[in-house]
Design an enzyme around this catalytic site. Structure first.
Site, PDB file in Angstrom:
ATOM      1  N   LYS A 294      -4.123  37.379  22.113  1.00 18.87           N
ATOM      2  CA  LYS A 294      -4.198  38.693  21.438  1.00 18.87           C
ATOM      3  C   LYS A 294      -2.889  38.943  20.716  1.00 18.87           C
ATOM      4  O   LYS A 294      -1.858  39.193  21.343  1.00 18.87           O
ATOM      5  CB  LYS A 294      -4.450  39.830  22.431  1.00 18.87           C
ATOM      6  CG  LYS A 294      -4.859  41.094  21.654  1.00 18.87           C
ATOM      7  CD  LYS A 294      -4.631  42.384  22.395  1.00 18.87           C
ATOM      8  CE  LYS A 294      -3.251  42.937  22.243  1.00 18.87           C
ATOM      9  NZ  LYS A 294      -2.874  43.357  20.884  1.00 18.87           N
TER      10      LYS A 294
ATOM     11  N   GLU B 191       8.303  37.748  28.886  1.00 22.50           N
ATOM     12  CA  GLU B 191       9.495  37.606  28.020  1.00 22.50           C
ATOM     13  C   GLU B 191       9.694  38.964  27.367  1.00 22.50           C
ATOM     14  O   GLU B 191       8.902  39.345  26.513  1.00 22.50           O
ATOM     15  CB  GLU B 191       9.270  36.562  26.911  1.00 22.50           C
ATOM     16  CG  GLU B 191       8.591  35.285  27.342  1.00 22.50           C
ATOM     17  CD  GLU B 191       9.381  34.544  28.356  1.00 22.50           C
ATOM     18  OE1 GLU B 191      10.626  34.568  28.273  1.00 22.50           O
ATOM     19  OE2 GLU B 191       8.779  33.967  29.269  1.00 22.50           O
TER      20      GLU B 191
ATOM     21  N   CYS C 150      14.417  39.600  19.348  1.00 24.04           N
ATOM     22  CA  CYS C 150      14.638  39.944  20.768  1.00 24.04           C
ATOM     23  C   CYS C 150      16.062  39.637  21.191  1.00 24.04           C
ATOM     24  O   CYS C 150      16.644  40.368  21.979  1.00 24.04           O
ATOM     25  CB  CYS C 150      13.642  39.216  21.649  1.00 24.04           C
ATOM     26  SG  CYS C 150      13.673  37.440  21.432  1.00 24.04           S
TER      27      CYS C 150
ATOM     28  N   GLU D 144      17.312  49.646  24.001  1.00 19.91           N
ATOM     29  CA  GLU D 144      16.965  48.728  22.925  1.00 19.91           C
ATOM     30  C   GLU D 144      16.392  49.528  21.750  1.00 19.91           C
ATOM     31  O   GLU D 144      15.433  50.278  21.923  1.00 19.91           O
ATOM     32  CB  GLU D 144      15.914  47.717  23.404  1.00 19.91           C
ATOM     33  CG  GLU D 144      15.576  46.683  22.345  1.00 19.91           C
ATOM     34  CD  GLU D 144      14.459  45.725  22.760  1.00 19.91           C
ATOM     35  OE1 GLU D 144      13.464  46.186  23.349  1.00 19.91           O
ATOM     36  OE2 GLU D 144      14.590  44.523  22.465  1.00 19.91           O
TER      37      GLU D 144
END
Ligand code: NAD
Length: 495
Positions: free
Chosen positions: A190, A266, A301, A398
């Site tokens: 997905k 992750e 990331c 973040e």
């Protein structure tokens, strides 16, 4: 291959249309008939639609994956044949590399130079890497007494679910799909609802390469429905995920509420980039540090989003850094002269704006940037913010945008303390000419990767590991193969 502007321009208006799911070797419409508009961040305009999969759509795809696994056309195919098909897939990715790259840029706004290398370029390398590996990983014979032969078989796990984010969908998708397929599994993938186009195209290429029907399925749609259905399925054996920590928590709950499927996470980062006063050429390190956060508008990331600079060089370093930030050419990601492209979505653009407002409210100083670039599409100026304290939100949270926080430190111990003072542990960078200090810092930093005298650029041979709240797993490297294999012992009495 050198990129050619005329070729890019020819592809940039190609029709996208109304895309369907790829299930059981064919394109399928949704049973519920809902769709999601594909809005290009380059223009803010709609360029097509994807399916907003219902639970029934996803369950049908999982069932197709399960059937194909049980049938054994792929799972029990001779490894040499499976390898040849995955090599062919890598060739097809190379053949269509520019088309894939341009399509991906229209979907998520990454500058074309980076997208071309990081998306089709890296995906082809990844398929080749795991194709090469698949017939080189043996089972084992364990040391037992002479009356027994103890064999450890490596088997595919069965059906692998993969859920991926909108930044670098093809690269990250390949990190998961390539080892899972190479190990003989069937896969249901997905993509993010914000960037699905290149992964749908990957499904088409996999079929062209000869991956049998049902072995690689792609369903698009919202996480809360399509992703959740994969997470809660009893027929998905392993779920590999890249995205935010909040969604990672949901997936662990889904596993507990269903079949204890292994969940590989992750997740995000807030990675320190540490510059010592013996870093060497300040201008050059500042330029590379700017690149470490502003490439792909910080939507990376591992981006070096927290600058820690030694007090003794703070002023000259910041001067050079701001110069590099201000000189960065931000604009149409499909123009070769643009060094940085668009923000992936309107929601992400708003998040950048909010982060700057929050920083100002916390008493931080915006040294440069801090605002949207107005016009068509979603663009944000490279932003540098001097943090008032280590508790400032811009230091702790973040942003996933082109926003760099700046702190300074007196000595190595303080640098380590500030660097590790975060719930995250994904990446880090250290700039020093002192080799002993470099090695010490590698040992002391809590991160899955420590870049020394560079930032970024690791390849498929090395794992990308999340520690602390940046995840519980890793992608890339030969070891990633093991995520998609299970071991079985044959304990055979022979006397
Ligand atoms: P996200 O977590 O919002 O979405 C990721 C995926 O999860 C999407 O496909 C989404 O549809 C799906 N999802 C959302 N809700 C779900 C639910 N309830 N159940 C199942 N699936 C659900 O992340 P994003 O905004 O797409 O990506 C940005 C994040 O990804 C950042 O935190 C970034 O640091 C992280 N990231 C990490 C890595 C890495 O390798 N560690 C790489 C790239 C991005």
């Amino acid at each position: 291959m050198a990129l050619n502007q005329a070729e890019i321009d020819r592809l940039r208006t190609a029709a996208v249309g109304d895309l369907q799911n790829f299930v059981d070797g064919d394109w399928r419409n949704s049973s519920g008939g809902s769709e999601i508009e594909v809005i290009s961040p380059c223009s803010g305009q709609q360029i097509g639609t994807i399916i907003d999969s219902s639970e029934a759509d996803v369950l049908a795809a999982i069932a197709a994956a399960r059937r194909s696994f049980a049938a054994g056309h792929w799972s029990r195919m001779a490894p040499q044949r499976r390898k040849a098909i995955l090599f062919r897939l890598a060739e097809l990715i190379d053949r269509d590399a520019l088309e894939l790259a341009v399509l991906g840029v229209r979907d998520n706004g990454t500058e074309i130079s980076m997208a071309f290398a990081a998306e089709p370029g890296s995906a082809a390398t990844t398929f080749r890497f795991y194709a090469e590996a698949l017939d080189k990983l043996n089972g084992d014979i364990t040391p037992t007494g002479p009356e027994v032969l103890s064999l450890i078989h490596r088997e595919p796990v069965g059906v692998v679910g993969a859920i991926v984010p909108w930044n670098f969908p093809l690269m990250i998708g390949a990190w998961k799909v390539a080892p899972a397929l190479a190990a003989g599994n069937s896969v249901i993938l997905k993509p993010s609802e914000a960037a699905s186009l290149t992964l749908l195209k990957l499904a088409e290429l996999a079929a062209e390469a000869g991956v049998p029907a049902g072995v690689f399925n792609v369903v698009t749609g919202q996480g809360a429905t399509a992703g959740r259905t994969i997470g809660l399925s009893h027929d998905v054996d392993v779920l590999t995920f890249t995205g935010s920590g909040n969604v990672g928590r949901h997936l662990l709950r889904y596993a507990a509420d269903s079949n204890f499927k292994a969940i590989h996470l992750e997740l995000g980062g807030k990675s320190p980039n540490i510059v010592f006063d013996d870093c060497g050429n300040i201008e050059e390190v500042a330029r590379l540090s700017a690149r470490a956060i502003f490439a792909n508008s910080g939507q990376v990331c591992v981006a070096g989003s927290r600058l820690l600079v030694q007090e003794s060089i703070r002023e000259p370093f910041l001067e050079a850094l701001v110069k590099a930030a201000d000189a960065t050419v931000v604009g149409d990601p499909l123009r070769l002269e643009s060094q940085v492209g668009a923000i992936g979505t309107k929601a992400q653009l708003d998040k950048n704006i909010r982060a700057v407002e929050q920083a100002r409210a916390a008493g931080d100083t915006v040294i440069t940037g801090g605002e949207q670039i107005t016009g068509d599409g979603y663009f944000f100026r490279p932003t540098v913010i001097a943090a008032k304290s280590e508790d400032s939100p811009v230091v702790r949270e973040e942003v996933f945008g082109p926003v760099l926080s700046v702190q300074s430190f007196r000595d190595e111990d303080e640098a380590v303390r500030l660097a590790n003072d975060t719930p995250y542990g994904l990446a880090s960078g250290v700039w020093t000419q002192n080799i002993s200090r470099a090695h010490r810092m590698v040992g002391r930093l809590e991160a899955g990767v420590v870049h020394v005298n560079c930032y970024g650029g690791a390849d498929i041979t090395a794992p990308l590991v999340g520690t602390k709240q940046s995840g519980n797993g890793f992608d890339r490297s030969l070891s990633a193969f093991e995520k998609y294999q299970k071991r079985k012992t044959a304990w055979i009495r022979i006397s």
